[in-house]
Design a protein around this motif. Structure first.
Motif, PDB file in Angstrom:
ATOM      1  N   VAL A  36       0.854  -1.190   0.000  1.00 56.71           N
ATOM      2  CA  VAL A  36       0.000   0.000   0.000  1.00 56.71           C
ATOM      3  C   VAL A  36       0.887   1.235   0.000  1.00 56.71           C
ATOM      4  CG1 VAL A  36      -1.812   1.272   1.195  1.00 56.71           C
ATOM      5  CG2 VAL A  36      -1.827  -1.241   1.222  1.00 56.71           C
ATOM      6  N   ILE A  37       0.759   2.029  -1.054  1.00 55.09           N
ATOM      7  CA  ILE A  37       1.544   3.256  -1.204  1.00 55.09           C
ATOM      8  C   ILE A  37       0.711   4.429  -0.675  1.00 55.09           C
ATOM      9  CG2 ILE A  37       2.716   4.785  -2.855  1.00 55.09           C
ATOM     10  CD1 ILE A  37       3.979   1.995  -2.634  1.00 55.09           C
ATOM     11  N   ALA A  38       1.379   5.282   0.069  1.00 54.56           N
ATOM     12  CA  ALA A  38       0.768   6.458   0.691  1.00 54.56           C
ATOM     13  C   ALA A  38      -0.105   6.072   1.874  1.00 54.56           C
ATOM     14  CB  ALA A  38       0.000   7.303  -0.319  1.00 54.56           C
ATOM     15  N   ALA A  39       0.359   5.079   2.634  1.00 58.99           N
ATOM     16  CA  ALA A  39      -0.334   4.712   3.870  1.00 58.99           C
ATOM     17  C   ALA A  39      -0.384   5.907   4.826  1.00 58.99           C
ATOM     18  CB  ALA A  39       0.348   3.526   4.533  1.00 58.99           C
ATOM     19  N   LYS A  40       0.564   6.809   4.693  1.00 55.50           N
ATOM     20  CA  LYS A  40       0.575   8.023   5.517  1.00 55.50           C
ATOM     21  C   LYS A  40      -0.721   8.813   5.318  1.00 55.50           C
ATOM     22  CE  LYS A  40       3.079  12.332   6.287  1.00 55.50           C
ATOM     23  NZ  LYS A  40       4.195  13.178   5.844  1.00 55.50           N
ATOM     24  N   THR A  41      -1.252   8.798   4.101  1.00 51.44           N
ATOM     25  CA  THR A  41      -2.512   9.482   3.822  1.00 51.44           C
ATOM     26  C   THR A  41      -3.627   8.907   4.687  1.00 51.44           C
ATOM     27  OG1 THR A  41      -1.804   9.892   1.555  1.00 51.44           O
ATOM     28  CG2 THR A  41      -4.171  10.052   1.994  1.00 51.44           C
ATOM     29  N   LEU A  42      -3.650   7.586   4.828  1.00 45.49           N
ATOM     30  CA  LEU A  42      -4.653   6.940   5.688  1.00 45.49           C
ATOM     31  C   LEU A  42      -4.463   7.361   7.138  1.00 45.49           C
ATOM     32  CD1 LEU A  42      -4.648   3.305   4.259  1.00 45.49           C
ATOM     33  CD2 LEU A  42      -6.249   5.158   3.741  1.00 45.49           C
ATOM     34  N   ARG A  43      -3.208   7.302   7.606  1.00 43.84           N
ATOM     35  CA  ARG A  43      -2.931   7.654   9.005  1.00 43.84           C
ATOM     36  C   ARG A  43      -3.329   9.091   9.308  1.00 43.84           C
ATOM     37  NH1 ARG A  43       2.215   8.413   9.288  1.00 43.84           N
ATOM     38  NH2 ARG A  43       2.132  10.505  10.092  1.00 43.84           N
ATOM     39  N   LEU A  44      -2.984  10.005   8.429  1.00 44.04           N
ATOM     40  CA  LEU A  44      -3.340  11.408   8.646  1.00 44.04           C
ATOM     41  C   LEU A  44      -4.856  11.576   8.669  1.00 44.04           C
ATOM     42  CD1 LEU A  44      -0.683  13.202   6.420  1.00 44.04           C
ATOM     43  CD2 LEU A  44      -0.776  13.131   8.930  1.00 44.04           C
ATOM     44  N   TYR A  45      -5.545  10.814   7.833  1.00 50.10           N
ATOM     45  CA  TYR A  45      -7.005  10.924   7.807  1.00 50.10           C
ATOM     46  C   TYR A  45      -7.618  10.396   9.092  1.00 50.10           C
ATOM     47  CZ  TYR A  45     -11.736  11.259   6.220  1.00 50.10           C
ATOM     48  OH  TYR A  45     -13.055  11.628   6.125  1.00 50.10           O
ATOM     49  N   TRP A  46      -7.171   9.248   9.581  1.00 49.94           N
ATOM     50  CA  TRP A  46      -7.797   8.728  10.801  1.00 49.94           C
ATOM     51  C   TRP A  46      -7.410   9.535  12.023  1.00 49.94           C
ATOM     52  CZ3 TRP A  46      -4.784   3.978   9.258  1.00 49.94           C
ATOM     53  CH2 TRP A  46      -3.654   3.761  10.041  1.00 49.94           C
ATOM     54  N   GLU A  47      -6.291  10.249  11.978  1.00 45.50           N
ATOM     55  CA  GLU A  47      -5.973  11.174  13.071  1.00 45.50           C
ATOM     56  C   GLU A  47      -6.936  12.360  13.059  1.00 45.50           C
ATOM     57  OE1 GLU A  47      -1.824  12.047  12.519  1.00 45.50           O
ATOM     58  OE2 GLU A  47      -1.204  10.152  13.438  1.00 45.50           O
ATOM     59  N   LYS A  48      -7.314  12.798  11.862  1.00 42.15           N
ATOM     60  CA  LYS A  48      -8.255  13.913  11.707  1.00 42.15           C
ATOM     61  C   LYS A  48      -9.694  13.453  11.949  1.00 42.15           C
ATOM     62  CE  LYS A  48      -9.857  15.267   7.665  1.00 42.15           C
ATOM     63  NZ  LYS A  48      -9.957  15.734   6.285  1.00 42.15           N
ATOM     64  N   GLU A  49     -10.002  12.231  11.569  1.00 37.14           N
ATOM     65  CA  GLU A  49     -11.358  11.684  11.626  1.00 37.14           C
ATOM     66  C   GLU A  49     -11.311  10.333  12.356  1.00 37.14           C
ATOM     67  OE1 GLU A  49     -14.904  11.786  11.705  1.00 37.14           O
ATOM     68  OE2 GLU A  49     -14.439  13.193  10.091  1.00 37.14           O
ATOM     69  N   PRO A  50     -11.234  10.357  13.696  1.00 38.30           N
ATOM     70  CA  PRO A  50     -11.056   9.123  14.469  1.00 38.30           C
ATOM     71  C   PRO A  50     -12.128   8.054  14.241  1.00 38.30           C
ATOM     72  CG  PRO A  50     -10.754  11.050  15.878  1.00 38.30           C
ATOM     73  CD  PRO A  50     -11.249  11.542  14.545  1.00 38.30           C
ATOM     74  N   ARG A  51     -13.331   8.456  13.848  1.00 38.56           N
ATOM     75  CA  ARG A  51     -14.379   7.456  13.600  1.00 38.56           C
ATOM     76  C   ARG A  51     -13.993   6.491  12.481  1.00 38.56           C
ATOM     77  NH1 ARG A  51     -19.386   9.193  11.617  1.00 38.56           N
ATOM     78  NH2 ARG A  51     -18.213  10.665  10.372  1.00 38.56           N
ATOM     79  N   ILE A  89     -15.983   2.287   3.594  1.00 36.91           N
ATOM     80  CA  ILE A  89     -15.272   2.183   4.866  1.00 36.91           C
ATOM     81  C   ILE A  89     -16.234   2.516   6.004  1.00 36.91           C
ATOM     82  CG2 ILE A  89     -13.340   3.093   6.248  1.00 36.91           C
ATOM     83  CD1 ILE A  89     -12.398   1.514   3.776  1.00 36.91           C
ATOM     84  N   ARG A  90     -16.176   1.697   7.045  1.00 37.66           N
ATOM     85  CA  ARG A  90     -17.039   1.858   8.219  1.00 37.66           C
ATOM     86  C   ARG A  90     -18.514   1.869   7.784  1.00 37.66           C
ATOM     87  NH1 ARG A  90     -19.023   5.858  11.982  1.00 37.66           N
ATOM     88  NH2 ARG A  90     -18.967   4.959  14.068  1.00 37.66           N
ATOM     89  N   GLY A  91     -18.899   0.735   7.248  1.00 38.70           N
ATOM     90  CA  GLY A  91     -20.243   0.651   6.683  1.00 38.70           C
ATOM     91  C   GLY A  91     -20.225   1.370   5.359  1.00 38.70           C
ATOM     92  N   ASN A  92     -20.739   2.547   5.350  1.00 46.74           N
ATOM     93  CA  ASN A  92     -20.685   3.373   4.149  1.00 46.74           C
ATOM     94  C   ASN A  92     -20.492   4.830   4.543  1.00 46.74           C
ATOM     95  OD1 ASN A  92     -20.687   3.758   1.409  1.00 46.74           O
ATOM     96  ND2 ASN A  92     -22.883   3.615   1.167  1.00 46.74           N
ATOM     97  N   ASP A  93     -19.948   5.038   5.751  1.00 44.10           N
ATOM     98  CA  ASP A  93     -19.723   6.404   6.234  1.00 44.10           C
ATOM     99  C   ASP A  93     -18.613   7.108   5.471  1.00 44.10           C
ATOM    100  OD1 ASP A  93     -21.674   5.943   8.132  1.00 44.10           O
ATOM    101  OD2 ASP A  93     -20.263   5.612   9.777  1.00 44.10           O
TER     102      ASP A  93
END
Length: 103
Positions: free
Chosen positions: A3-18, A60-64
């Motif tokens: 997975v390339i740009a996993a950092k993008t995922l991490r930054l997103y879940w830090e911003k959007e913990p849900r 992701i997360r159902g369809n949220d």
């Protein structure tokens, strides 16, 4: 798959913990996968939308939330292109949106 740009995922879940646990689960599953084709990916993720030969949208997360990736099957690479809420997704063109580097 790598997975390339996993950092993008991490930054997103830090911003959007849900979205955090669901994105972490997706990342783990994608990292362990070895998809040979869009059909193989669909066997694992029946709710994924295959937009083109390499562009895929995951619920992701159902369809949220929606996650858009480009998959290079022969190279075993998954490029994170975009992540956002379902409402944000409705405002973009998933087929043409381009990756924007995370800060």
């Amino acid at each position: 798959m790598r997975v390339i740009a996993a950092k993008t995922l991490r930054l997103y879940w830090e911003k959007e913990p849900r979205a955090g646990q669901a994105l972490k689960s997706w990342f783990y599953e994608a990292d362990q996968a070895s998809w040979e084709s869009p059909q193989a990916l669909k066997q694992q993720y029946r709710n994924a939308s295959i937009l083109t030969g390499k562009r895929v949208v995951f619920n992701i997360r159902g369809n949220d939330f929606r996650l858009i990736v480009d998959v290079e099957y022969p190279l075993k690479l998954v490029f994170v292109v975009w992540i956002g809420t379902h409402a944000e997704y409705d405002k973009i063109d998933a087929r043409t949106i381009a990756y924007v580097k995370a800060d």
